[in-house]
Design a protein around this motif. Structure first.
Motif, PDB file in Angstrom:
ATOM      1  N   ARG A 219      -8.597 -36.113 -19.060  1.00  0.00           N
ATOM      2  CA  ARG A 219      -7.612 -35.410 -19.889  1.00  0.00           C
ATOM      3  C   ARG A 219      -8.140 -35.204 -21.310  1.00  0.00           C
ATOM      4  O   ARG A 219      -8.038 -34.115 -21.874  1.00  0.00           O
ATOM      5  N   ALA A 220      -8.716 -36.256 -21.892  1.00  0.00           N
ATOM      6  CA  ALA A 220      -9.231 -36.152 -23.256  1.00  0.00           C
ATOM      7  C   ALA A 220     -10.423 -35.197 -23.322  1.00  0.00           C
ATOM      8  O   ALA A 220     -10.543 -34.397 -24.250  1.00  0.00           O
ATOM      9  N   PHE A 221     -11.295 -35.275 -22.327  1.00  0.00           N
ATOM     10  CA  PHE A 221     -12.464 -34.389 -22.319  1.00  0.00           C
ATOM     11  C   PHE A 221     -12.051 -32.938 -22.138  1.00  0.00           C
ATOM     12  O   PHE A 221     -12.659 -32.032 -22.716  1.00  0.00           O
ATOM     13  N   SER A 222     -10.998 -32.684 -21.334  1.00  0.00           N
ATOM     14  CA  SER A 222     -10.524 -31.316 -21.127  1.00  0.00           C
ATOM     15  C   SER A 222     -10.029 -30.710 -22.426  1.00  0.00           C
ATOM     16  O   SER A 222     -10.368 -29.578 -22.783  1.00  0.00           O
ATOM     17  N   THR A 223      -9.222 -31.482 -23.170  1.00  0.00           N
ATOM     18  CA  THR A 223      -8.707 -30.994 -24.461  1.00  0.00           C
ATOM     19  C   THR A 223      -9.831 -30.774 -25.460  1.00  0.00           C
ATOM     20  O   THR A 223      -9.872 -29.765 -26.178  1.00  0.00           O
ATOM     21  N   ALA A 263     -10.920  -9.221 -31.373  1.00  0.00           N
ATOM     22  CA  ALA A 263     -10.259  -8.816 -30.131  1.00  0.00           C
ATOM     23  C   ALA A 263     -10.567  -9.748 -28.965  1.00  0.00           C
ATOM     24  O   ALA A 263      -9.667 -10.180 -28.259  1.00  0.00           O
ATOM     25  N   VAL A 264     -11.846 -10.056 -28.740  1.00  0.00           N
ATOM     26  CA  VAL A 264     -12.211 -10.850 -27.565  1.00  0.00           C
ATOM     27  C   VAL A 264     -11.741 -12.291 -27.694  1.00  0.00           C
ATOM     28  O   VAL A 264     -11.137 -12.855 -26.767  1.00  0.00           O
ATOM     29  N   SER A 265     -12.004 -12.913 -28.849  1.00  0.00           N
ATOM     30  CA  SER A 265     -11.605 -14.303 -29.045  1.00  0.00           C
ATOM     31  C   SER A 265     -10.092 -14.502 -28.945  1.00  0.00           C
ATOM     32  O   SER A 265      -9.636 -15.422 -28.250  1.00  0.00           O
ATOM     33  N   PRO A 266      -9.248 -13.661 -29.595  1.00  0.00           N
ATOM     34  CA  PRO A 266      -7.801 -13.829 -29.424  1.00  0.00           C
ATOM     35  C   PRO A 266      -7.329 -13.638 -27.990  1.00  0.00           C
ATOM     36  O   PRO A 266      -6.312 -14.204 -27.589  1.00  0.00           O
ATOM     37  N   THR A 267      -8.070 -12.832 -27.205  1.00  0.00           N
ATOM     38  CA  THR A 267      -7.693 -12.633 -25.807  1.00  0.00           C
ATOM     39  C   THR A 267      -8.056 -13.839 -24.952  1.00  0.00           C
ATOM     40  O   THR A 267      -7.318 -14.209 -24.025  1.00  0.00           O
ATOM     41  N   LEU A 268      -9.194 -14.476 -25.255  1.00  0.00           N
ATOM     42  CA  LEU A 268      -9.653 -15.603 -24.461  1.00  0.00           C
ATOM     43  C   LEU A 268      -8.972 -16.920 -24.825  1.00  0.00           C
ATOM     44  O   LEU A 268      -8.877 -17.816 -23.983  1.00  0.00           O
ATOM     45  N   ASN A 269      -8.512 -17.065 -26.066  1.00  0.00           N
ATOM     46  CA  ASN A 269      -7.920 -18.332 -26.501  1.00  0.00           C
ATOM     47  C   ASN A 269      -6.768 -18.800 -25.617  1.00  0.00           C
ATOM     48  O   ASN A 269      -6.717 -19.975 -25.235  1.00  0.00           O
ATOM     49  N   PRO A 270      -5.794 -17.925 -25.279  1.00  0.00           N
ATOM     50  CA  PRO A 270      -4.717 -18.404 -24.391  1.00  0.00           C
ATOM     51  C   PRO A 270      -5.230 -18.860 -23.037  1.00  0.00           C
ATOM     52  O   PRO A 270      -4.714 -19.837 -22.470  1.00  0.00           O
ATOM     53  N   LEU A 271      -6.235 -18.170 -22.502  1.00  0.00           N
ATOM     54  CA  LEU A 271      -6.791 -18.564 -21.205  1.00  0.00           C
ATOM     55  C   LEU A 271      -7.496 -19.911 -21.303  1.00  0.00           C
ATOM     56  O   LEU A 271      -7.356 -20.773 -20.425  1.00  0.00           O
ATOM     57  N   ILE A 272      -8.232 -20.112 -22.378  1.00  0.00           N
ATOM     58  CA  ILE A 272      -8.971 -21.366 -22.545  1.00  0.00           C
ATOM     59  C   ILE A 272      -8.019 -22.554 -22.673  1.00  0.00           C
ATOM     60  O   ILE A 272      -8.208 -23.594 -22.048  1.00  0.00           O
ATOM     61  N   TYR A 273      -6.966 -22.364 -23.461  1.00  0.00           N
ATOM     62  CA  TYR A 273      -6.055 -23.482 -23.708  1.00  0.00           C
ATOM     63  C   TYR A 273      -5.059 -23.694 -22.572  1.00  0.00           C
ATOM     64  O   TYR A 273      -4.605 -24.805 -22.336  1.00  0.00           O
ATOM     65  N   SER A 274      -4.678 -22.621 -21.880  1.00  0.00           N
ATOM     66  CA  SER A 274      -3.658 -22.772 -20.837  1.00  0.00           C
ATOM     67  C   SER A 274      -4.247 -23.196 -19.499  1.00  0.00           C
ATOM     68  O   SER A 274      -3.674 -24.040 -18.800  1.00  0.00           O
ATOM     69  N   LEU A 275      -5.404 -22.634 -19.140  1.00  0.00           N
ATOM     70  CA  LEU A 275      -5.985 -22.959 -17.836  1.00  0.00           C
ATOM     71  C   LEU A 275      -6.460 -24.398 -17.755  1.00  0.00           C
ATOM     72  O   LEU A 275      -6.499 -24.983 -16.677  1.00  0.00           O
ATOM     73  N   GLN A 276      -6.837 -24.999 -18.867  1.00  0.00           N
ATOM     74  CA  GLN A 276      -7.327 -26.367 -18.857  1.00  0.00           C
ATOM     75  C   GLN A 276      -6.279 -27.371 -19.346  1.00  0.00           C
ATOM     76  O   GLN A 276      -6.594 -28.522 -19.578  1.00  0.00           O
ATOM     77  N   ASN A 277      -5.030 -26.929 -19.484  1.00  0.00           N
ATOM     78  CA  ASN A 277      -3.991 -27.811 -20.004  1.00  0.00           C
ATOM     79  C   ASN A 277      -2.821 -27.812 -19.023  1.00  0.00           C
ATOM     80  O   ASN A 277      -2.120 -26.812 -18.865  1.00  0.00           O
TER      81      ASN A 277
END
Length: 289
Positions: A219-223, A263-277
Motif C-alpha cells: 500500500r505504501a509503495f503504491s502511493t 495537456a498530457v500530464s493533467p490527463t494522466l494524473n487521474p489515471l495514475i492516482y485512481s488506478l493504483q488507489n
C-alpha cells in the motif's frame, strides 16, 4: 533657405525621426500565435487529439474531485492535496497561465510529498493557501518585468500560447533581468522542491523497508510510486522550458514539451492516482452507482 533657418529645420527633422523611431519601438502591441505544427499530416490529427486530451483531463479530474468530496472516508490530508492537484489540472487545461500553473504544480507536488505527516485540516489549508500565494507573487513579479520590455520586431510568437521564454526572444530591449529572475525562481521551485520531495520519499521508503506487513508495504509503495511518477512526468518538462536559456533549445521541441505539462500530464494524473488507489476506486464506483 537662409542659413539661420537650416538648424531649425534640422532640429524638426530629428524630432520627427525620434517620434517615428519611438512609434516603431512601441508598434508591436499585438502578437500572433503559431499553430502547433505546420506539417500537413499532423494538422489533421490535432482537431481530434487536443479535444480528447481536454475532455479526458476535465472528466477525470472532475470525477476525482467529486468522489473525494462525497466520500467522508477520503477527507484526509493526502486526498485534500490530491483534490487541489485535480483542481489545478482542470485550470491548466481550461486556460493557459504557464508561470502561475508551473509554480503551483511544483510547490503542490512538494507539499503532497509530506501529506503522510500528522496534520489537521487547518494545517492543510495553510499549506495549500501558501502554495497559491507564493505562486501568485512569483507570477506577478514576472508579469511586471514583462511590462517594462519593448517589442519592436516581429510579432510572430513561435509557440501556440504566450510562453515567457519565447516572448522574451521578441523583445528589442535588454532582458537580462527577466532571464535572471526566471532562473532564480525556477531553481527555487524546481531544484529545492525536487530535493524536498526526494527527501520525503526517502523517509517513506525507509519506513516501508522497516514494515513487516506485506500488505502495508504494498500500500505504501503504491502511493509513493504514484506520486513519483507524476513528479517524473512534470519536473523534466518544466526544467527544459524555463531553466534552459531561450536561445539554447529547439522551439519545435519546446512546443512538444509544453503540450506534455499543459495537456498530457493533467490527463494522466487521474489515471495514475485512481488506478493504483483502492480507496479512490471504491469512491468512484459509489459515484457511478
Amino acid at each position: 533657405m537662409s542659413p539661420c533657418a537650416r538648424p531649425a529645420v534640422s532640429q524638426r527633422l530629428r524630432g520627427l525621426e525620434h517620434r517615428v523611431d519611438t512609434h516603431n519601438h512601441s508598434s508591436a502591441e499585438e502578437f500572433a500565435l503559431q499553430s502547433f505544427s505546420e506539417e500537413p499530416g499532423l494538422r489533421g490529427l490535432f482537431p481530434v487529439l487536443f479535444p480528447l486530451l481536454f475532455l479526458g483531463a476535465l472528466a477525470g479530474n472532475t470525477l476525482i474531485v467529486t468522489a473525494i468530496s462525497l466520500h467522508p472516508g477520503l477527507h484526509t490530508p493526502v486526498y485534500f492535496f490530491l483534490t487541489s492537484l485535480a483542481v489545478l489540472d482542470i485550470l491548466c487545461t481550461s486556460t493557459v497561465l504557464p508561470k502561475l500553473l508551473e509554480s503551483l504544480a511544483m510547490l503542490l507536488l512538494t507539499v503532497m510529498a509530506y501529506d503522510r505527516c500528522r496534520m489537521g485540516r487547518p494545517v492543510c489549508v495553510l499549506l495549500a493557501g501558501s502554495v497559491w500565494a507564493v505562486s501568485a507573487v512569483s507570477t506577478s513579479v514576472h508579469t511586471g518585468l514583462m511590462t517594462r520590455l519593448t517589442f519592436c520586431g516581429p510579432n510572430q510568437i513561435q509557440h501556440f500560447f504566450c510562453e515567457v521564454p519565447t516572448l522574451l526572444l521578441l523583445s528589442c530591449s535588454p532582458t537580462t533581468l527577466n532571464n535572471v529572475m526566471i532562473v532564480v525562481t525556477d531553481v527555487y521551485f524546481g531544484v529545492v522542491s525536487f530535493l524536498l520531495t526526494m527527501a520525503s520519499h526517502g523517509c517513506i521508503i525507509a519506513g516501508i523497508l522497516c514494515t513487516r506487513s506485506a500488505a502495508g508495504k504494498q500500500r505504501a509503495f503504491s502511493t509513493c510510486s504514484s506520486h513519483l511518477l507524476v513528479v517524473a512526468l512534470y519536473y523534466p518538462t518544466v526544467v527544459y522550458t524555463y531553466i534552459l536559456p531561450g536561445s539554447g533549445f529547439s522551439l519545435e521541441n519546446s512546443k512538444v514539451v509544453a503540450l506534455l505539462y499543459t495537456a498530457v500530464s493533467p490527463t494522466l494524473n487521474p489515471l495514475i492516482y485512481s488506478l493504483q488507489n483502492k480507496d479512490v476506486r471504491v469512491a468512484l464506483r459509489k459515484v457511478f452507482s
